[in-house]
Design a protein around this motif. Structure first.
Motif, PDB file in Angstrom:
ATOM      1  N   LYS A  71       0.840  -1.209   0.000  1.00  0.00           N
ATOM      2  CA  LYS A  71       0.000   0.000   0.000  1.00  0.00           C
ATOM      3  C   LYS A  71       0.873   1.256   0.000  1.00  0.00           C
ATOM      4  O   LYS A  71       0.637   2.192  -0.768  1.00  0.00           O
ATOM      5  CB  LYS A  71      -0.925  -0.002   1.216  1.00  0.00           C
ATOM      6  CG  LYS A  71      -1.852   1.194   1.283  1.00  0.00           C
ATOM      7  CD  LYS A  71      -2.782   1.102   2.481  1.00  0.00           C
ATOM      8  CE  LYS A  71      -3.783   2.216   2.458  1.00  0.00           C
ATOM      9  NZ  LYS A  71      -3.424   3.339   3.297  1.00  0.00           N
ATOM     10  N   GLU A  72       1.891   1.264   0.852  1.00  0.00           N
ATOM     11  CA  GLU A  72       2.789   2.429   0.931  1.00  0.00           C
ATOM     12  C   GLU A  72       3.537   2.635  -0.394  1.00  0.00           C
ATOM     13  O   GLU A  72       3.673   3.764  -0.875  1.00  0.00           O
ATOM     14  CB  GLU A  72       3.774   2.243   2.080  1.00  0.00           C
ATOM     15  CG  GLU A  72       4.626   3.461   2.339  1.00  0.00           C
ATOM     16  CD  GLU A  72       5.517   3.309   3.554  1.00  0.00           C
ATOM     17  OE1 GLU A  72       6.315   4.236   3.787  1.00  0.00           O
ATOM     18  OE2 GLU A  72       5.446   2.286   4.282  1.00  0.00           O
ATOM     19  N   LEU A  73       4.004   1.545  -0.991  1.00  0.00           N
ATOM     20  CA  LEU A  73       4.701   1.640  -2.276  1.00  0.00           C
ATOM     21  C   LEU A  73       3.758   2.134  -3.373  1.00  0.00           C
ATOM     22  O   LEU A  73       4.121   2.982  -4.183  1.00  0.00           O
ATOM     23  CB  LEU A  73       5.296   0.284  -2.657  1.00  0.00           C
ATOM     24  CG  LEU A  73       6.502  -0.171  -1.830  1.00  0.00           C
ATOM     25  CD1 LEU A  73       6.780  -1.642  -2.050  1.00  0.00           C
ATOM     26  CD2 LEU A  73       7.719   0.668  -2.144  1.00  0.00           C
ATOM     27  N   ARG A  74       2.550   1.601  -3.397  1.00  0.00           N
ATOM     28  CA  ARG A  74       1.571   2.002  -4.413  1.00  0.00           C
ATOM     29  C   ARG A  74       1.248   3.492  -4.302  1.00  0.00           C
ATOM     30  O   ARG A  74       1.160   4.200  -5.298  1.00  0.00           O
ATOM     31  CB  ARG A  74       0.309   1.137  -4.254  1.00  0.00           C
ATOM     32  CG  ARG A  74      -0.659   1.196  -5.383  1.00  0.00           C
ATOM     33  CD  ARG A  74      -1.789   0.169  -5.275  1.00  0.00           C
ATOM     34  NE  ARG A  74      -2.277  -0.116  -3.937  1.00  0.00           N
ATOM     35  CZ  ARG A  74      -2.016  -1.227  -3.239  1.00  0.00           C
ATOM     36  NH1 ARG A  74      -1.261  -2.166  -3.756  1.00  0.00           N
ATOM     37  NH2 ARG A  74      -2.513  -1.406  -2.031  1.00  0.00           N
ATOM     38  N   GLU A  75       1.081   3.982  -3.068  1.00  0.00           N
ATOM     39  CA  GLU A  75       0.781   5.403  -2.855  1.00  0.00           C
ATOM     40  C   GLU A  75       1.934   6.299  -3.306  1.00  0.00           C
ATOM     41  O   GLU A  75       1.720   7.445  -3.678  1.00  0.00           O
ATOM     42  CB  GLU A  75       0.454   5.659  -1.386  1.00  0.00           C
ATOM     43  CG  GLU A  75      -0.896   5.096  -0.972  1.00  0.00           C
ATOM     44  CD  GLU A  75      -1.137   5.171   0.528  1.00  0.00           C
ATOM     45  OE1 GLU A  75      -0.205   5.530   1.287  1.00  0.00           O
ATOM     46  OE2 GLU A  75      -2.276   4.864   0.933  1.00  0.00           O
TER      47      GLU A  75
ATOM     48  N   TYR B 235       5.509  -2.787  -7.315  1.00  0.00           N
ATOM     49  CA  TYR B 235       6.196  -3.846  -6.554  1.00  0.00           C
ATOM     50  C   TYR B 235       5.610  -5.184  -6.951  1.00  0.00           C
ATOM     51  O   TYR B 235       4.394  -5.374  -6.914  1.00  0.00           O
ATOM     52  CB  TYR B 235       5.995  -3.591  -5.061  1.00  0.00           C
ATOM     53  CG  TYR B 235       6.592  -4.616  -4.126  1.00  0.00           C
ATOM     54  CD1 TYR B 235       7.930  -4.573  -3.794  1.00  0.00           C
ATOM     55  CD2 TYR B 235       5.795  -5.604  -3.557  1.00  0.00           C
ATOM     56  CE1 TYR B 235       8.471  -5.494  -2.908  1.00  0.00           C
ATOM     57  CE2 TYR B 235       6.331  -6.525  -2.673  1.00  0.00           C
ATOM     58  CZ  TYR B 235       7.661  -6.467  -2.350  1.00  0.00           C
ATOM     59  OH  TYR B 235       8.198  -7.371  -1.478  1.00  0.00           O
ATOM     60  N   THR B 236       6.471  -6.127  -7.347  1.00  0.00           N
ATOM     61  CA  THR B 236       6.012  -7.429  -7.801  1.00  0.00           C
ATOM     62  C   THR B 236       6.963  -8.528  -7.347  1.00  0.00           C
ATOM     63  O   THR B 236       8.178  -8.353  -7.394  1.00  0.00           O
ATOM     64  CB  THR B 236       5.951  -7.473  -9.346  1.00  0.00           C
ATOM     65  OG1 THR B 236       5.289  -6.324  -9.830  1.00  0.00           O
ATOM     66  CG2 THR B 236       5.213  -8.696  -9.828  1.00  0.00           C
TER      67      THR B 236
ATOM     68  N   THR C  34       9.866  -0.958  -8.850  1.00  0.00           N
ATOM     69  CA  THR C  34      10.327  -0.002  -9.852  1.00  0.00           C
ATOM     70  C   THR C  34       9.507   1.277  -9.775  1.00  0.00           C
ATOM     71  O   THR C  34       8.339   1.257  -9.399  1.00  0.00           O
ATOM     72  CB  THR C  34      10.204  -0.584 -11.273  1.00  0.00           C
ATOM     73  OG1 THR C  34       8.840  -0.929 -11.515  1.00  0.00           O
ATOM     74  CG2 THR C  34      11.073  -1.808 -11.448  1.00  0.00           C
ATOM     75  N   SER C  35      10.143   2.371 -10.151  1.00  0.00           N
ATOM     76  CA  SER C  35       9.462   3.662 -10.185  1.00  0.00           C
ATOM     77  C   SER C  35       9.789   4.359 -11.502  1.00  0.00           C
ATOM     78  O   SER C  35      10.956   4.438 -11.890  1.00  0.00           O
ATOM     79  CB  SER C  35       9.924   4.534  -9.015  1.00  0.00           C
ATOM     80  OG  SER C  35       9.329   5.805  -9.091  1.00  0.00           O
ATOM     81  N   GLU C  36       8.768   4.858 -12.152  1.00  0.00           N
ATOM     82  CA  GLU C  36       8.965   5.517 -13.440  1.00  0.00           C
ATOM     83  C   GLU C  36       9.426   6.964 -13.301  1.00  0.00           C
ATOM     84  O   GLU C  36      10.016   7.503 -14.222  1.00  0.00           O
ATOM     85  CB  GLU C  36       7.669   5.472 -14.253  1.00  0.00           C
ATOM     86  CG  GLU C  36       7.293   4.083 -14.689  1.00  0.00           C
ATOM     87  CD  GLU C  36       6.033   4.063 -15.529  1.00  0.00           C
ATOM     88  OE1 GLU C  36       5.490   5.133 -15.848  1.00  0.00           O
ATOM     89  OE2 GLU C  36       5.594   2.957 -15.877  1.00  0.00           O
ATOM     90  N   THR C  37       9.152   7.599 -12.155  1.00  0.00           N
ATOM     91  CA  THR C  37       9.461   9.020 -12.029  1.00  0.00           C
ATOM     92  C   THR C  37      10.305   9.382 -10.811  1.00  0.00           C
ATOM     93  O   THR C  37      11.054  10.346 -10.855  1.00  0.00           O
ATOM     94  CB  THR C  37       8.165   9.847 -11.962  1.00  0.00           C
ATOM     95  OG1 THR C  37       7.364   9.374 -10.869  1.00  0.00           O
ATOM     96  CG2 THR C  37       7.375   9.723 -13.251  1.00  0.00           C
TER      97      THR C  37
ATOM     98  N   ILE D 284      11.415   3.731   0.985  1.00  0.00           N
ATOM     99  CA  ILE D 284      10.374   2.919   1.626  1.00  0.00           C
ATOM    100  C   ILE D 284      10.900   1.533   1.988  1.00  0.00           C
ATOM    101  O   ILE D 284      10.678   1.044   3.101  1.00  0.00           O
ATOM    102  CB  ILE D 284       9.139   2.830   0.708  1.00  0.00           C
ATOM    103  CG1 ILE D 284       8.492   4.215   0.560  1.00  0.00           C
ATOM    104  CG2 ILE D 284       8.133   1.824   1.240  1.00  0.00           C
ATOM    105  CD1 ILE D 284       7.452   4.305  -0.541  1.00  0.00           C
ATOM    106  N   LEU D 285      11.600   0.896   1.063  1.00  0.00           N
ATOM    107  CA  LEU D 285      12.084  -0.461   1.312  1.00  0.00           C
ATOM    108  C   LEU D 285      13.205  -0.496   2.353  1.00  0.00           C
ATOM    109  O   LEU D 285      13.287  -1.425   3.151  1.00  0.00           O
ATOM    110  CB  LEU D 285      12.522  -1.113   0.007  1.00  0.00           C
ATOM    111  CG  LEU D 285      11.371  -1.390  -0.978  1.00  0.00           C
ATOM    112  CD1 LEU D 285      11.903  -1.818  -2.327  1.00  0.00           C
ATOM    113  CD2 LEU D 285      10.398  -2.403  -0.424  1.00  0.00           C
TER     114      LEU D 285
END
Length: 176
Positions: free
Chosen positions: A45-49, A54-55, A86-89, A97-98
């Motif tokens: 949830k934190e990563l998505r926000e 995350y996979t 992964t993050s695109e931006t 976070i991790l």
């Protein structure tokens, strides 16, 4: 031997992950062994926000995708339980976070990562994790730009308050 259908599905997963890696500015590979479902749900949830994808993916599929994306040097860490974020931006969101999560959970560990298409060391990942978010950095920069203007405005206001009246405009002598 796997069926043709299974092979096609795995090829599609590798192609999708390759595109995701190529289109991201940063990524972190972690060992998620030993975390509870509740903790994993909170982490996701934190990563998505934060805009981080995350996979959990099999090591061999990550290896093929990383090789296709031009990331060499990840083979050593692709063992055990592995997930990729992964993050695109945002260059620091996944690392921040991790790393915070890894500090509070002893079995969860960062294995490796990449930045702009190059594998980076764990020291660099930890350095990234210590950086504030993009919004905080922008606020600091804007505050630095705004400080001289605000100081000038306060000085002018102090002069006005000290004299009690606004200063009269001084006219330049007329030229003949």
């Amino acid at each position: 031997m796997p069926s043709q259908k299974v092979l096609e599905a795995k090829k599609q997963v590798v192609a999708d992950l390759t595109d995701r890696i190529k289109n991201s500015v940063a990524g972190v590979i972690v060992d998620y062994h030993g975390i509870s479902v509740a903790d994993d749900t909170k982490l996701r949830k934190e990563l998505r926000e934060a805009g981080v994808h995350y996979t959990v993916i099999k090591n061999t599929l990550i290896k093929f995708a990383a090789d296709n994306a031009g990331l060499s040097g990840l083979d050593d860490v692709l063992n055990g339980t592995t997930a990729i974020a992964t993050s695109e931006t945002d260059y620091v969101a996944a690392a921040r976070i991790l790393a915070k999560y890894a500090d509070s959970h002893e079995k969860f560990a960062i294995k490796s990562g990449y930045l702009d298409g190059e594998v980076i060391s764990l020291d660099k990942i930890n350095s990234l994790a210590k950086l504030p978010s993009r919004e905080v950095l922008l606020a600091n920069v804007l505050g630095a730009f705004n400080a001289p203007i605000a100081s000038f405005a306060r000085a002018v206001q102090a002069i006005v308050d000290k004299d009690g009246e606004p200063a009269e405009a001084v006219e330049a002598p007329a030229e003949a």
